[in-house]
Enzyme design. Structure first.
Site, mmCIF file in Angstrom:
data_model
loop_
_atom_site.group_PDB
_atom_site.id
_atom_site.type_symbol
_atom_site.label_atom_id
_atom_site.label_comp_id
_atom_site.label_asym_id
_atom_site.label_seq_id
_atom_site.Cartn_x
_atom_site.Cartn_y
_atom_site.Cartn_z
ATOM 1 N N SER A 196 0.895 -1.223 -0.086
ATOM 2 C CA SER A 196 -0.121 0.044 -0.432
ATOM 3 C C SER A 196 0.868 1.584 -0.282
ATOM 4 O O SER A 196 0.349 1.818 -0.500
ATOM 5 C CB SER A 196 -1.194 0.203 1.029
ATOM 6 N N HIS A 243 0.391 4.185 4.061
ATOM 7 C CA HIS A 243 0.472 5.466 3.053
ATOM 8 C C HIS A 243 0.373 7.162 3.067
ATOM 9 O O HIS A 243 0.346 7.347 2.041
ATOM 10 C CB HIS A 243 -1.799 5.546 3.388
#
Length: 292
Positions: A196, A243
């Site tokens: 991610s 993230h």
């Protein structure tokens, strides 16, 4: 060759029908998308015009076609690195399904006693490789499917626009930055894994590239907003730190790749990469010292 006109006034690339673009070749004025545009002394040129002559007064073939980042356009598959990265993620995923201890050996963790391995593990214990290996590690089918879909959609255009080496640097540095921020903020015994961080880095880079080419930013802003919303809603099971770290690192690296002046392009490009790498190493060292 007929050029199609999109409803919003943008033209479609003459080599890729359906791909909207507001950029035209400065020599033949045909619309060209990021996959086709070659940086010239003024504006961008299409591959045909570049092959027909360099546009600088030199004989054809003196200068190789170059992408927006200034790198030579590679021959063959323009999405080769993206496909290799997807293959590596899938390979590690399958290996983890058949090897019970592989996840414990590769997952990102700050410092903890692992009963399965019967020893203390973690980055703070000297296992810095976990910052990188965790970015290729997945346990759930939905997790790897979501990340690989994002990698395929975002990675291909970026690889074509930046070139293989610069694109790979962007991906790896984004993944490392995401892992490092997770290591710094999350609890030492909290495990983290997944691509991610690297995928969010591609989102940040896509935003920078769209802004540089003066494309409509609403699609990429919508994509980022959606993923931020998902991150907030499922913050208990998603490492939001990865993230955030990946998104910021990707934007910084991409800006260095395409935002610097032409005369100082290499300095800006590798300077941005060095900045992100130094910051990643620096916060990792400080966190390790705090946990040791």
């Amino acid at each position: 060759m007929e050029q199609s006109q999109a409803p919003n006034g943008l033209s479609s690339c003459y080599r890729h029908p359906g791909v909207e673009t507001g950029i035209r070749c400065t020599r033949c004025e045909r619309p060209i998308c990021p996959d086709c545009m070659v940086a010239a002394s003024v504006g961008f040129q299409c591959p045909e015009c570049v092959r027909g002559g360099s546009g600088t007064g030199h004989a054809p073939g003196v200068e190789r076609p170059r992408n927006i980042a200034g790198g030579a356009i590679a021959s063959g598959d323009q999405q080769l690195v993206t496909k290799i990265l997807i293959g590596l993620n899938l390979l590690v995923f399958l290996a983890g399904m058949f090897s019970a201890g592989l996840v414990d050996e590769l997952v990102l963790i700050g410092l903890a006693f692992d009963p399965e391995l019967a020893r203390v593990v973690g980055v703070a214990d000297g296992e810095w490789y976990r910052l990188l290996t965790a970015a290729f590690l997945h346990q759930k089918v939905w997790h790897i499917a979501f990340n690989m879909f994002g990698l395929w959609v975002l990675g291909g255009p970026l690889e074509a626009a930046l070139g293989r080496v610069r694109y790979l640097a962007l991906y790896v540095l984004s993944g490392l930055a995401g892992s490092a921020l997770t290591y710094v903020i999350a609890a030492p015994n909290q495990g983290s894994l997944g691509a991610s961080g690297a995928v969010f880095g591609l989102m940040g880079a896509t935003f920078v590239l769209y802004r540089r080419l003066r494309y409509d930013l609403r699609p990429v802003l919508g994509l980022i907003a959606l993923n931020v919303l998902i991150t907030v809603v499922f913050r208990d099971v998603i490492a939001w730190q990865a993230h955030l770290g990946g998104l910021v690192a990707g934007a910084i690296v991409a800006y260095g790749m395409v935002g610097g002046p032409r005369a100082m392009r290499p300095l800006f490009q590798w300077g941005a990469c060095a900045l992100v790498l130094i910051a990643t190493v620096g916060i990792t060292v400080m966190r390790t010292a705090a946990l040791s």
